[in-house]
Design a protein around this motif. Sequence first.
Motif, short mmCIF file in Angstrom:
data_model
loop_
_atom_site.label_atom_id
_atom_site.label_comp_id
_atom_site.label_asym_id
_atom_site.label_seq_id
_atom_site.Cartn_x
_atom_site.Cartn_y
_atom_site.Cartn_z
N VAL A 123 4.86 7.84 55.47
CA VAL A 123 6.32 7.92 55.28
C VAL A 123 6.61 8.53 53.92
O VAL A 123 6.03 8.13 52.91
N GLU A 124 7.52 9.50 53.91
CA GLU A 124 7.94 10.14 52.67
C GLU A 124 9.30 9.59 52.27
O GLU A 124 10.24 9.57 53.08
N PHE A 125 9.39 9.18 51.02
CA PHE A 125 10.64 8.71 50.44
C PHE A 125 11.07 9.75 49.42
O PHE A 125 10.28 10.13 48.55
N VAL A 126 12.29 10.24 49.53
CA VAL A 126 12.76 11.30 48.63
C VAL A 126 13.93 10.83 47.79
O VAL A 126 14.67 9.93 48.17
N THR A 127 14.08 11.48 46.62
CA THR A 127 15.23 11.20 45.77
C THR A 127 16.45 11.89 46.36
O THR A 127 16.33 12.72 47.26
N ALA A 128 17.62 11.57 45.85
CA ALA A 128 18.86 12.17 46.35
C ALA A 128 18.87 13.68 46.19
O ALA A 128 19.51 14.39 46.96
#
Length: 79
Positions: free
Chosen positions: A41-46
Amino acid sequence: MSLDFKTLDTVVLLRDMSPHGLRSGDLGAVVEMYEPDGLEVEFVTASGRTGALVTLKISDVGRVADDDLVAVRSLDCKA
């Protein structure tokens, strides 16, 4: 448990992962699936920068609900 998700599904993290700066409720995108119960799972910044890329178990994430609210916070990564 079978793989209930597919690539590019948005998922909600169900537990804090302090080493990665992640908190329960953070949104991520499934980028890879591993039998029998693993997800990358990739979590990205805004702004779209990758904040964390982690391998999780299906039990670590949930589906996004229609009444979920999205919020913004600073990524607190100590790794």
